[in-house]
Write an enzyme that holds these catalytic residues in place. Structure first.
Site, PDB file in Angstrom:
ATOM      1  CB  THR B 153     -23.239 -28.360 -47.034  1.00  0.00           C
ATOM      2  OG1 THR B 153     -21.966 -27.889 -47.472  1.00  0.00           O
ATOM      3  CG2 THR B 153     -24.063 -27.205 -46.530  1.00  0.00           C
ATOM      4  CE  LYS B 179     -20.300 -25.736 -45.381  1.00  0.00           C
ATOM      5  NZ  LYS B 179     -20.679 -25.416 -46.806  1.00  0.00           N
ATOM      6  CB  THR B 190     -13.097 -20.188 -46.344  1.00  0.00           C
ATOM      7  OG1 THR B 190     -13.464 -21.446 -46.907  1.00  0.00           O
ATOM      8  CG2 THR B 190     -13.599 -20.155 -44.911  1.00  0.00           C
ATOM      9  CD  GLU B 276     -18.848 -30.631 -53.365  1.00  0.00           C
ATOM     10  OE1 GLU B 276     -19.828 -30.229 -52.729  1.00  0.00           O
ATOM     11  OE2 GLU B 276     -18.630 -30.342 -54.552  1.00  0.00           O
ATOM     12  CB  THR B 405     -31.650 -35.578 -56.586  1.00  0.00           C
ATOM     13  OG1 THR B 405     -30.319 -36.068 -56.459  1.00  0.00           O
ATOM     14  CG2 THR B 405     -31.796 -34.854 -57.898  1.00  0.00           C
TER      15      THR B 405
END
Lengths: 405, 405
Positions: B153, B179, B190, B276, B405
């Site tokens: 993702t 992932k 995970t 991230e 978004t």
């Protein structure tokens, strides 16, 4: 950033309290950074302190000083926390207290030190000693705004709140100041807050008042889940109003307690509205829980989720993140089907998934407000709890990556 | 952002495993987002799943399907987590499984669904059904890179790791993909990881291998403290190598276990390096604790402190924040004086304060590295634990405020 415009700084003087704030250049050349507060003789003083094991040198000293003496002076500096400074940190704090004691003709135990700012740097004792005569000479009954400003670090505005009530035909006043906008998850106390009343309250009752009020206010806020090394909250009763508050006069006791707790909650929520990088003020209410503890666990799980906080910053009604935070809070036998989650007045979750009446536009409108209430109902008991928090923004990152530079 | 350049995608085929990935336009028009993995008949399969109470529909279904059947297919989609979708979410997942079952001529219970992506939106079943024949027809022994890409993702790069070892003169291979780069604090598993070996391992032994390996890898990482609703980790043994691993052959067992755990740790740390917004890869080691639990509490208190994480992002050796995080971890009777904290090879804290040998420049140099080790010694026992985490950057805020978004 901060939520709303801030409160007006109207306040009531407290007979028996004098204050002063000066610029001693501890960290910045032109900031009020050293505050002295003088308490009348024989005031009652109650305090709660951080539960961080590594409590700062001034916290250790303040606790020790209150063991055998009634405090007469609070000496507060910003710009340096005097934490993680070992034994020499205690010596530094003691030297500053001794200076004030010499100027005032009191014992060093009657002076309590408080520090806030960067952890791990040595306290600039010389600067504080040099400024001490001025701050002592400047003491006045009316310097409340200066004191409220003089204790700030990354806060963008002072927090100064008063209430006045009539007890037995006489006026009683309560006035408090507070600071703190990062490293905020107080545990028995907030970063720094000092609250004063002219009521006459004996120590044991004052301790109860402070404990109960903190539990409903500073112990229900979180900015980043980080409990500071320097948290202190002090409550002082000067007795100058000639109004005595005790448990025998139940009505007065309750009236005063309610006013005091309301003031504590206002101060605590003011901290959150001015939290580092805050663009939203969030109230998280968890109701119908089987215990207070489980309500708090769910509320903090939401309040401390970086994903919920960034969604709030983005005004994105990404309620799945709230659901996930409830789910990971570790409650046993939670029944998904009976839980509801509301965003303001919009029901978003019921029956284990999105509520049939929910539309994304409704969530969007609810998220655009400055002040947002997230309500969770567990539907399995009679307890409820509220926690206040802020969103997580770029400015929080900027403030905390630039803080020492 | 991500730490380092990423690993090469060298890998070993696993006899008995075929894979395919296609673009089914679940969320984005041009992304591999639907992965099918075929397991040989009678493979051993072991799985661990999220402990989030609100586990997603596919997680509930995967658990149910493994109760009475040996899985033949894993069907994995990204772009939509099918979580918080109630009963209709389960129906959606079941319809997708049924489609694969029909194409393959197996029962629906032999197909396990896995989903990852946005929580709270309905699964686009039609898109998945439409893509199913293609993904089934494309199955091949060599599509590992495509599968590793097809499950991502917000990850910026695929995670695909292999090891090969020789047991009794025969080659055994293990290959895994994973992932997950946000909402990462796995609790028993995970985000998504699938690991395959051609060894022959019976189910109960495979369960133990998986449990132990997860406990040392995916259960020791955190990006943001948020446990996802969709975490799953599956371990499959196809038995095609003719090498049997069991507890009777102790040497082989230990050799295989070590290789497997090393592969798990590589996959888990790859997730953190690609977390991230990550610009740093942080190893937090807490040693000399009285129990594993207290070592983990201290390690996670540091790893999840937004203030420590922003200081790491800023390359600011603001070690006071590490000290404060240790102090707030809630350990009883912690003796400040005997604790040491090192940043890489630089001793920063000893004797309750800054180490006498410490210079700010030394801390600065240590912080400028991409990979940083924070070592805490509690000096009161023989246990130690390590946790891996990332820093907290502007990019984390951007990713998580823009995600939908």
């Amino acid at each position: 950033m901060a939520v709303g415009l801030g409160r007006s700084l109207d306040y009531k003087l407290i007979a028996g309290i004098r204050l002063a704030a000066v610029k001693s250049k501890i960290r910045y050349p032109d900031k009020l950074d050293l505050v002295l507060i003088e308490l009348t003789e024989n005031a009652s003083v109650s305090g709660v302190y951080t539960q961080n094991t590594f409590c700062a040198a001034p916290v250790a000293l303040a606790k020790a000083h209150t063991q055998n003496s009634i405090p007469r002076y609070f000496l507060i500096n910003t710009g340096n926390a005097n934490a993680g400074t070992g034994e020499s940190g205690k010596v530094s704090a003691l030297r500053c207290c001794q200076k004030i004691a010499d100027l005032a003709g009191v014992s060093v135990q009657e002076v309590l030190p408080f520090s806030t700012g960067v952890i791990g740097e040595h306290l600039p004792v010389k600067k504080i000693l040099a400024a001490a005569p001025t701050v002592f000479a400047d003491l006045s009954e009316s310097s409340w705004v200066e004191a409220a400003e003089g204790i700030l670090t990354t806060d963008t505005r002072p927090k100064l709140v008063s209430v006045q009530l009539e007890i037995g035909g006489k006026q009683v006043s309560i006035t408090g100041i507070a600071k703190g906008s990062g490293m905020i998850k107080p545990n028995m106390a907030t970063m720094l807050s000092f609250i004063f009343t002219d009521a006459d309250i004996e120590s044991t009752v004052l301790d109860e008042f402070l404990h109960d009020a903190v539990e409903k206010s500073f112990n229900r806020i979180t900015v980043d889940g980080d409990t500071s090394t320097n948290d202190c909250c002090m409550l002082v009763a000067t007795g100058k109003s000639d109004v005595s508050i005790n448990k025998l006069s139940t009505h007065d006791y309750c009236q005063f307690k309610a006013a005091l707790e309301s003031l504590f909650i206002t101060l605590a929520t003011e901290l959150i509205k001015d939290a580092e990088g805050a663009s939203k003020f969030i109230t998280i209410t968890v109701a119908s829980g089987a215990s207070s503890l489980e309500c708090r666990r769910v509320a903090y799980s939401i309040a401390e989720s970086p994903l919920v906080k960034t969604a709030l910053f983005a005004e994105d009604p990404n309620w799945g993140r709230i659901l996930a935070a409830v789910g990971r809070s570790g409650l046993e036998n939670l029944d998904l089907q009976s839980i509801t989650i509301d965003l303001g007045s919009v029901r978003i979750v019921s029956g284990g998934g999105v509520d049939p009446s929910y539309l994304e536009e409704m969530g969007q409108v609810a998220m655009q407000k400055d002040e947002i209430i997230i309500s969770v109902s567990l539907n399995r008991g009679n307890f409820s709890e509220s926690v206040w928090t802020s969103d997580l923004s770029h400015e929080y990152i900027s403030i905390n990556s630039d803080y020492r530079t």
